[in-house]
Design a protein around this motif. Structure first.
Motif, PDB file in Angstrom:
ATOM      1  N   UNK A  18      39.465  36.589  31.207  1.00 28.20           N
ATOM      2  CA  UNK A  18      40.904  36.586  31.498  1.00 28.20           C
ATOM      3  C   UNK A  18      41.490  37.931  31.057  1.00 28.20           C
ATOM      4  N   UNK A  19      42.720  38.192  31.406  1.00 23.02           N
ATOM      5  CA  UNK A  19      43.307  39.515  31.132  1.00 23.02           C
ATOM      6  C   UNK A  19      43.571  39.729  29.643  1.00 23.02           C
ATOM      7  N   UNK A  20      43.461  38.676  28.847  1.00 24.00           N
ATOM      8  CA  UNK A  20      43.543  38.843  27.387  1.00 24.00           C
ATOM      9  C   UNK A  20      42.169  39.131  26.790  1.00 24.00           C
ATOM     10  N   UNK A  21      41.129  39.027  27.623  1.00 28.98           N
ATOM     11  CA  UNK A  21      39.737  39.246  27.212  1.00 28.98           C
ATOM     12  C   UNK A  21      39.339  38.331  26.050  1.00 28.98           C
ATOM     13  N   UNK A  22      39.757  37.061  26.162  1.00 28.11           N
ATOM     14  CA  UNK A  22      39.488  36.117  25.089  1.00 28.11           C
ATOM     15  C   UNK A  22      38.422  35.076  25.436  1.00 28.11           C
ATOM     16  N   UNK A  23      38.249  34.775  26.739  1.00 28.56           N
ATOM     17  CA  UNK A  23      37.290  33.717  27.086  1.00 28.56           C
ATOM     18  C   UNK A  23      36.573  34.058  28.388  1.00 28.56           C
ATOM     19  N   UNK A  82      37.567  45.056  38.590  1.00 30.38           N
ATOM     20  CA  UNK A  82      38.443  44.560  39.661  1.00 30.38           C
ATOM     21  C   UNK A  82      39.266  43.407  39.106  1.00 30.38           C
ATOM     22  N   UNK A  83      40.577  43.434  39.378  1.00 27.88           N
ATOM     23  CA  UNK A  83      41.482  42.374  38.919  1.00 27.88           C
ATOM     24  C   UNK A  83      41.584  41.317  40.006  1.00 27.88           C
ATOM     25  N   UNK A  84      41.624  40.041  39.595  1.00 30.96           N
ATOM     26  CA  UNK A  84      41.679  38.930  40.558  1.00 30.96           C
ATOM     27  C   UNK A  84      42.989  38.934  41.331  1.00 30.96           C
ATOM     28  N   UNK A  85      43.016  38.292  42.504  1.00 31.04           N
ATOM     29  CA  UNK A  85      44.234  38.298  43.339  1.00 31.04           C
ATOM     30  C   UNK A  85      45.474  37.736  42.650  1.00 31.04           C
ATOM     31  N   UNK A  86      45.268  36.816  41.675  1.00 33.49           N
ATOM     32  CA  UNK A  86      46.442  36.251  40.994  1.00 33.49           C
ATOM     33  C   UNK A  86      46.754  36.965  39.684  1.00 33.49           C
ATOM     34  N   UNK A  87      46.017  38.039  39.373  1.00 30.36           N
ATOM     35  CA  UNK A  87      46.298  38.838  38.186  1.00 30.36           C
ATOM     36  C   UNK A  87      45.878  38.205  36.876  1.00 30.36           C
ATOM     37  N   UNK A  88      45.108  37.093  36.915  1.00 29.93           N
ATOM     38  CA  UNK A  88      44.742  36.389  35.682  1.00 29.93           C
ATOM     39  C   UNK A  88      43.390  36.785  35.118  1.00 29.93           C
ATOM     40  N   UNK A  89      42.515  37.311  35.976  1.00 30.04           N
ATOM     41  CA  UNK A  89      41.146  37.602  35.529  1.00 30.04           C
ATOM     42  C   UNK A  89      40.752  39.039  35.877  1.00 30.04           C
TER      43      UNK A  89
END
Length: 839
Positions: free
Chosen positions: A244-249, A223-230
């Motif tokens: 995060x959407x970069x899958x870095x942290x 599921x993607x967060x409401x602000x599209x960041x996570x």
């Protein structure tokens, strides 16, 4: 104690409190969410329910006939319809941003329904590939959908308004994904949708340009967060990983009790993630132990911007983080200024002196405490608690000197609107944050679409907003729903409400009546439209051309008049059209102006039908000139025949009216002259006669040596002798036939005298020829000037002395100013003349 009872309902998650108030006891009956496909609109929107055809139907439990039913959030039925759309199994359904229900079936057909369960045409398709390969899964977001086919191909419809479909890049994996999630276009760098898929190889990201692997996690639910960041991922080994959407942290990496993937996963605002298994709801947040909620009935999670609505068979709850202001006031043991102010009101109600003591304690922070009470009231769903908090704010405000006085009033307005919308019969349980995001105008629009016109009107009036949209929609809905009511009765009902709003478009309502097949009602409604620009086009569309012409001419708007003229021109027979515009001067004049430029034949018919014969004649005469401008009308062209006929016809028409005798004679002579000129061009094979004057025709004939033709023109048009002599003298001089000119001068005494002969010779620079005629000039002044023009000073002086004209001598001297000898002659003569005058 009140604080204790409020806070007792809260759940502490790390350092944050969450609450889960019940919004509604569901009004529906015999609805089992586990046996149905359910689509719930955000912002407290409607709930669509249809039996899941993959589940077995219990015998006698319900009808085998599938129905699509739409409820409000309180379970009150809004509408229903029989589901009979072909195309295979229903794969997915969701509400778009404008509350249109989107249903995608197995063959890729997209059906759309409004809130009244009415099918919106036309249907759309996800494309030929989806039709052939079958859709197995679809993931929706605000206004778009991504479909996955059995062949593991991905197709995106990014906007339900345009219905355009594009294929995303194909992942190099054969098996279908374990899960699919979408990052909305507004949150991506490219501005296009990005799709995350969980495969055995890890998480892949697809867009139109390509595929890339973004993480090795083996995800079973995302599921993607409401602000599209996570992105929240439930892994194959039973962990919830939020990255995060970069899958870095990773932000959260929490082990769950079950390795089975949850049925649903949803974000609760931006602070936590909810996982739902068939009897348990788990909340996971950073740095906190998971919180469990147990249910004995199926749930549907409905993410909102500030929490999650939880729908079950029997209730609707709202799980959200406790707002900061609410926490300040109601947290157990809170000593914040806001809590003390709230407590002070309680003491004040019980007439306790402790109220004043509390106020003295927080005097410096009183404005903040008042603001906190107002804010907390806004976040409450319980009306009695709203009232208590606003009373506390009002009580504290009385002791504040610098607090904005209208804050409480604004919050009261907002809460009255929210409470009205939250009423179970309306069933829109908006939080204040959702309301601010949605805006009042959108809420009113949704109330209108649900046919809650009275509430929409009252809210519009209460908030000081334009009521026209509400009344217009009501009027159109009333017309549609009142087919049995007579037109006259319905008109009175409509006018009673329409007059509430100044400047409302009666024409728009009339247009709807016309579309609904009630043309008589439309005609009566449009009579009340004050704006001609709106009224006239509609009158034309409903076939009221006569009234439209009257209204257009009364308005004085020439564009409108032309609109009506052209419309009637196309629709009616010519004679009927002429009759309609004849009695209206403005329409008649405008038609005439236009037709003069573009439609001569039609204008002639109009003038003939109205008895304006002279106008037809003028048109014919003008047409003859237009034909003359044609480059083909030369060298005896056949075009001269039609020209002459037109002028002769004009002569005939002019002769029928006593007032146009001159025009009649002129047309007759013009035709006669054109005929002669045409004959001359044919005989001479020179295109130099037509459209020249009578004088030029005579002169040209003489120059060409055709004296007989020149005499014929003279006789035909009764050219006077003087004019004839002038023309022949200069024509002979032009062809330099000096012998003929001399013979012509001797035929008889010229009626114009010999001066034109002199001038013709001088103009041709033939001084010798001029000397033949100068002596014959009777007037000595003319002789003197003629001699001077050919440079004969002595002869000019002699002639001038005979005339005894000193002024003439002076002028002649100036003529010979370069010749000293000649000048002295004129001086001598002037002196002699002066002496004679003195003596």
């Amino acid at each position: 104690m009140a604080n204790v009872s409020v806070a007792a309902e809260w759940q502490l998650v790390y350092n944050r409190y969450y609450r889960k108030p019940e919004l509604y006891q569901m009004r529906w009956k015999h609805i089992d969410l586990s046996r149905n496909k359910v689509a719930c609109a955000p912002f407290g929107g409607p709930i669509a329910v249809i039996r899941d055809d993959s589940k077995i139907v219990q015998l006698y439990a319900e009808s085998a006939l599938r129905k699509l039913r739409i409820f409000n959030s309180a379970g009150v039925l809004i509408s229903e319809t029989v589901w009979k759309n072909p195309g295979g199994r229903l794969i997915g359904m969701s509400w778009s941003e404008d509350q249109t229900l989107i249903c995608v079936v197995q063959d890729g057909t997209v059906y759309r329904y409004n809130i009244h369960a009415e099918l919106i045409e036309p249907n759309a398709s996800m494309g030929k590939e989806c039709f052939e390969e079958n859709v197995v899964e679809c993931v929706f977001w605000g206004n778009g959908v991504v479909c996955v086919t059995e062949a593991n191909r991905y197709f995106c419809m990014a906007d339900f308004a345009t219905m355009k479909v594009c294929e995303l890049a194909r992942p190099e994996v054969e098996e279908l994904p374990h899960c699919v999630a979408v990052i909305e276009p507004k949150y991506t760098m490219t501005g296009s949708v990005e799709v995350l898929i969980g495969t055995d190889a890890g998480i892949l990201m697809l867009d139109e340009d390509g595929v890339q692997k973004v993480d090795d996690t083996l995800s079973q639910k995302m599921a993607v967060s409401p602000n599209g960041n996570f992105v929240a991922c439930f892994t194959h080994d039973g962990r919830l990983v939020v990255n995060n959407t970069n899958f870095s942290s990773p932000v959260i990496d929490e082990s769950c009790e079950s390795a089975l993937p949850p049925e649903q996963i949803a974000w609760c605002g931006m602070d936590s993630v909810l996982l739902y298994w068939n009897d348990m709801l788990v909340m996971v947040a950073p740095q906190a132990e998971p919180v469990q909620y147990f249910y004995d009935e199926p749930l549907v999670l409905i993410p909102e911007c500030d929490g999650v609505r939880i729908l079950s068979n029997s209730s609707m709850e709202f799980l959200q983080r406790v707002p900061a202001s609410t926490e300040q006031i109601f947290a157990i043991g809170s000593t914040s200024p806001a809590a003390l102010l709230h407590d002070a009101l309680d003491h004040f109600d019980r007439r306790s002196a402790k109220a004043d003591e509390n106020l003295r304690l927080i005097r410096a922070s009183l404005p903040k405490a008042v603001e906190a009470c107002i804010d907390a009231a806004g976040h409450e769903f319980d009306i009695s608690r709203q009232r208590t908090l606003l009373r506390a704010a009002s009580y504290g405000q009385a002791f504040c000197s610098n607090f904005q006085r209208d804050r409480i009033q604004e919050m009261c307005k907002t809460l009255r609107v929210l409470n009205a919308a939250r009423d179970p019969e309306i069933g829109i349980p908006l939080s204040i944050q959702q309301y601010k995001s949605l805006t009042a105008s959108v809420l009113i629009g949704r109330l209108i679409n649900a046919n809650c016109h009275l509430l929409a009107l009252r809210i519009s009036e209460y908030l000081g907003m334009n009521q026209e949209v509400v009344i217009m929609h009501w009027a159109c809905s009333k017309i549609t729903a009142s087919l049995a009511i007579p037109d006259v009765t319905l008109l009175e009902i409509l006018l009673d409400k329409l007059k509430l709003c100044k400047g409302i478009s009666y024409a728009a309502v009339a247009a709807h009546a016309d579309k609904s097949g009630r043309r008589k009602l439309a005609a009566m409604l449009v009579e009340h439209e004050p704006r001609s620009s709106k009224q006239v086009p509609l009158l034309l569309s409903i076939g009221e051309e006569d009234t439209a012409l009257v209204k257009a001419t009364e308005s004085g708007d020439t564009d409108l008049v032309y609109l009506v003229i052209f419309h009637i021109w196309q629709k009616r027979p010519a004679l009927e059209f002429f009759g309609m515009i004849q009695t209206r001067s403005l329409a008649c004049d405008l038609f005439t102006v236009y037709a003069r430029c573009y439609k001569h034949e039609f204008l002639k018919d109009f003038f003939l039908s109205t008895g304006q014969l002279q106008e037809v004649a003028f048109l014919l005469w003008k047409e003859s000139w237009e034909l003359g401008k044609n480059p083909m009308a030369s060298n005896g062209s056949a075009l001269h025949g039609p020209r002459i006929k037109r002028i002769e016809k004009a002569h005939s028409l002019f002769s029928e009216t006593k007032e146009h005798t001159f025009e009649s004679k002129a047309a007759e002579e013009h035709a006669k002259l054109l005929r002669i000129q045409h004959e001359l061009e044919v005989s001479t094979k020179q295109a130099i006669f037509v459209d020249s004057s009578i004088s030029d025709t005579i002169r040209t004939c003489i120059v060409l040596g055709n004296h007989r033709a020149a005499m014929k023109v003279k006789t035909e048009f009764k050219v006077s002798e003087k004019r004839w002599y002038w023309l022949k003298v200069f024509a002979l001089a032009t062809k330099r036939d000096w012998d003929a000119l001399e013979r012509f001068s001797k035929e008889k005494r010229p009626p114009i005298g010999y001066r034109p002969f002199v001038e013709a010779c001088v103009d041709a620079d033939e001084k010798g020829e001029a000397l033949k005629y100068i002596p014959k000039l009777v007037d000595p002044r003319e002789r003197a000037e003629a001699y001077a023009r050919i440079g004969m000073a002595k002869e000019a002086a002699d002639a001038a002395s005979q005339a005894k004209d000193g002024e003439l001598l002076g002028r002649l001297k100036l003529t010979f100013a370069q010749n000293a000898a000649a000048s002295s002659i004129f001086d001598t003569l002037r002196d002699r003349l002066s002496f004679q005058g003195v003596s």
